[in-house]
Enzyme design. Structure first.
Site, PDB file in Angstrom:
ATOM      1  N   TRP A 149       0.820  -1.217   0.000  1.00 16.89           N
ATOM      2  CA  TRP A 149       0.000   0.000   0.000  1.00 16.89           C
ATOM      3  C   TRP A 149       0.843   1.251   0.000  1.00 16.89           C
ATOM      4  O   TRP A 149       0.547   2.207  -0.734  1.00 16.89           O
ATOM      5  CB  TRP A 149      -1.007  -0.023   1.152  1.00 16.89           C
ATOM      6  CG  TRP A 149      -2.067  -1.034   0.882  1.00 16.89           C
ATOM      7  CD1 TRP A 149      -2.259  -2.221   1.536  1.00 16.89           C
ATOM      8  CD2 TRP A 149      -3.057  -1.000  -0.164  1.00 16.89           C
ATOM      9  NE1 TRP A 149      -3.296  -2.908   0.962  1.00 16.89           N
ATOM     10  CE2 TRP A 149      -3.810  -2.194  -0.077  1.00 16.89           C
ATOM     11  CE3 TRP A 149      -3.376  -0.078  -1.165  1.00 16.89           C
ATOM     12  CZ2 TRP A 149      -4.856  -2.483  -0.954  1.00 16.89           C
ATOM     13  CZ3 TRP A 149      -4.422  -0.371  -2.030  1.00 16.89           C
ATOM     14  CH2 TRP A 149      -5.150  -1.559  -1.915  1.00 16.89           C
ATOM     15  N   ASP A 191      -1.916   6.407   6.223  1.00 16.64           N
ATOM     16  CA  ASP A 191      -3.005   5.611   5.647  1.00 16.64           C
ATOM     17  C   ASP A 191      -3.383   4.586   6.711  1.00 16.64           C
ATOM     18  O   ASP A 191      -2.643   3.636   6.958  1.00 16.64           O
ATOM     19  CB  ASP A 191      -2.501   4.931   4.365  1.00 16.64           C
ATOM     20  CG  ASP A 191      -3.531   3.982   3.747  1.00 16.64           C
ATOM     21  OD1 ASP A 191      -4.616   3.791   4.350  1.00 16.64           O
ATOM     22  OD2 ASP A 191      -3.233   3.433   2.670  1.00 16.64           O
ATOM     23  N   LYS A 195     -12.939  -1.609   5.426  1.00 22.33           N
ATOM     24  CA  LYS A 195     -12.232  -2.591   6.232  1.00 22.33           C
ATOM     25  C   LYS A 195     -12.849  -2.665   7.631  1.00 22.33           C
ATOM     26  O   LYS A 195     -13.188  -3.735   8.113  1.00 22.33           O
ATOM     27  CB  LYS A 195     -10.740  -2.261   6.337  1.00 22.33           C
ATOM     28  CG  LYS A 195     -10.062  -1.889   5.017  1.00 22.33           C
ATOM     29  CD  LYS A 195      -9.946  -3.057   4.062  1.00 22.33           C
ATOM     30  CE  LYS A 195      -9.605  -2.651   2.629  1.00 22.33           C
ATOM     31  NZ  LYS A 195      -8.374  -1.909   2.429  1.00 22.33           N
TER      32      LYS A 195
HETATM   33  C1  LIG Z   1      -7.840  -1.342   1.090  1.00 28.51           C
HETATM   34  C2  LIG Z   1      -6.759  -0.358   1.271  1.00 28.51           C
HETATM   35  C3  LIG Z   1      -6.608   0.738   0.414  1.00 28.51           C
HETATM   36  C4  LIG Z   1      -7.404   0.899  -0.875  1.00 28.51           C
HETATM   37  O1  LIG Z   1      -8.648   1.323  -0.751  1.00 28.51           O
HETATM   38  P1  LIG Z   1      -9.577   1.498  -2.045  1.00 28.51           P
HETATM   39  O2  LIG Z   1     -10.855   1.849  -1.394  1.00 28.51           O
HETATM   40  O3  LIG Z   1      -9.586   0.223  -2.816  1.00 28.51           O
HETATM   41  O4  LIG Z   1      -9.033   2.628  -2.838  1.00 28.51           O
HETATM   42  C5  LIG Z   1      -5.611   1.653   0.674  1.00 28.51           C
HETATM   43  N1  LIG Z   1      -4.779   1.491   1.712  1.00 28.51           N
HETATM   44  C6  LIG Z   1      -4.878   0.442   2.552  1.00 28.51           C
HETATM   45  C7  LIG Z   1      -3.919   0.296   3.676  1.00 28.51           C
HETATM   46  C8  LIG Z   1      -5.869  -0.517   2.345  1.00 28.51           C
HETATM   47  O5  LIG Z   1      -5.966  -1.572   3.171  1.00 28.51           O
END
Ligand SMILES: *Cc1c(COP(=O)(O)O)cnc(C)c1O
Length: 369
Positions: free
Chosen positions: A101, A176, A200
């Site tokens: 990521w 993030d 998530k």
């Molecule tokens: C799932 C995830 C994303 C991506 O999210 P999208 O909604 O598919 O753009 C970004 N960063 C992390 C750490 C993730 O787990």
């Protein structure tokens, strides 16, 4: 009827109580005669849903008043562009690369930032360790430092946020936290901005949460779309454009559920942290004492949320997954870039689900050893 346990990495399980409330309110929210999806985002009904979600999240995560909470669209990947569009100010951006990521974030930021600099990387260890902050090569005058605090695919998680000031760096830290938001408290004194997709740990896909310190607003690059300019979004209480109303509603129900959670004397996110630590420990302890399964991540940076693991004999992967599904244990297949298995133990996964997974893994190992 018992629902199966769902170990998906995302979109992921939502607390059953939340789904039941949403189902009961689907056709008529609180006597309004409308479902939430059918309401104007500017009507008093939805404004009350939005305001409660915002204040509940602020309370649950102890977000200080100098931070704005924004409800946006685009997901984590869109934020990989939106963050540099808002924060890079034509200067270098520093990246701490700890897995897939943060790699993706660096690549996207390079389109918008004057320069991206890799301050640290866990690539040499195949992302099974986190580089010690004391070794980070931070740039002088960087506009911000990006880190992904829980790498959903590689299963590494910062157990503590880095203290950039103590490292002699004045730049804000942008994190993030998509895949561990609300699973543990955040030390906001160390953060300038945090973003996360909701799918998530908070609710459905389509909602993106951004928590940003006020002094970072108002510096977007001219090319930044207005709907993604944090200052425009903040000045309009996330209603410059139509916000993801359904996502905000479900996240709001999830926040109410979180506020009711208890472990001993702890409530809310503190209770979740205790429960999540216990769930993860149970599974790691089982894997570590088994010679049938293996997790390769260094013990001090293992994620509580996403636990990748491998069968020592990978020819049994399909049988493992089929047997798991038949036992009511869903979506355990690992990410295609890493292979093997992955169990995601987000807030909505109860300890009973982890125990059921361990019992299945033990039985499968006994049958095939
Ligand atoms: C799932 C995830 C994303 C991506 O999210 P999208 O909604 O598919 O753009 C970004 N960063 C992390 C750490 C993730 O787990």
């Amino acid at each position: 009827m018992n629902r199966p346990y769902n170990f998906s990495a995302g979109p992921a399980a939502i607390p059953e109580e939340v789904l039941k409330t949403a189902a009961a309110e689907m056709l008529d929210w609180h006597g309004s005669g409308m479902g939430v999806m059918e309401m104007s985002h500017r009507g008093k009904e939805f404004i009350s849903i939005y305001e409660k979600a915002e204040s509940d999240f602020r309370e649950l995560m102890a977000v200080p008043s100098e931070f704005k909470i924004l409800f946006m669209q685009g997901g984590g990947l869109a934020e990989n562009a939106i963050v540099p569009l808002n924060l890079s100010r034509g200067a270098t951006v520093d990246f701490v690369v700890t897995g897939s990521w943060s790699q993706k974030s660096r690549k996207e930021a390079a389109k918008y930032a004057a320069e991206v600099h890799t301050a640290a990387s866990g690539e040499d260890s195949h992302f099974t360790t986190l580089p010690d902050p004391a070794t980070w090569q931070l740039s002088r005058g960087a506009s911000y430092v990006h880190a992904c605090t829980n790498e959903t695919i590689h299963g590494v998680e910062f157990q503590q946020l880095p203290d950039l000031k103590a490292l002699g760096c004045d730049a804000p830290l942008a994190i993030d936290f998509s895949s561990h938001v609300a699973s543990r408290p955040v030390d906001w004194s160390r953060v300038g901005l945090a973003f996360g997709g909701a799918q998530k740990n908070l609710g459905p896909a389509g909602l993106t949460l951004v928590v940003v310190r006020e002094d970072l607003l108002g510096h977007a690059l001219p090319a930044c779309p207005s709907a993604f300019d944090y200052k425009v979004v903040a000045d309009n209480q996330s209603m410059f454009n139509t916000p993801p109303t359904w996502g905000i509603y479900i996240a709001g129900l999830t926040f109410q559920w979180l506020k009711e959670q208890r472990e001993g004397h702890a409530t809310g996110v503190a209770a979740m942290e205790l429960r999540n630590a216990a769930k993860a420990k149970a599974l790691y302890d089982f894997i570590d004492t088994s010679d049938f399964y293996v997790n390769k991540v260094a013990a001090n940076c293992r994620s509580r949320m996403n636990i990748p693991f491998f069968l020592n004999d990978e020819s049994r992967n399909d049988a493992f997954l089929a047997g798991a599904k038949a036992s009511g244990l869903l979506q355990l297949k690992g990410h295609k870039s890493v292979g093997g298995m992955r169990a995601s133990l987000y807030n909505a996964m109860p300890m009973a689900g982890v125990e059921a997974l361990i019992a299945y893994m033990r039985e499968f190992a006994q049958k095939h050893s």
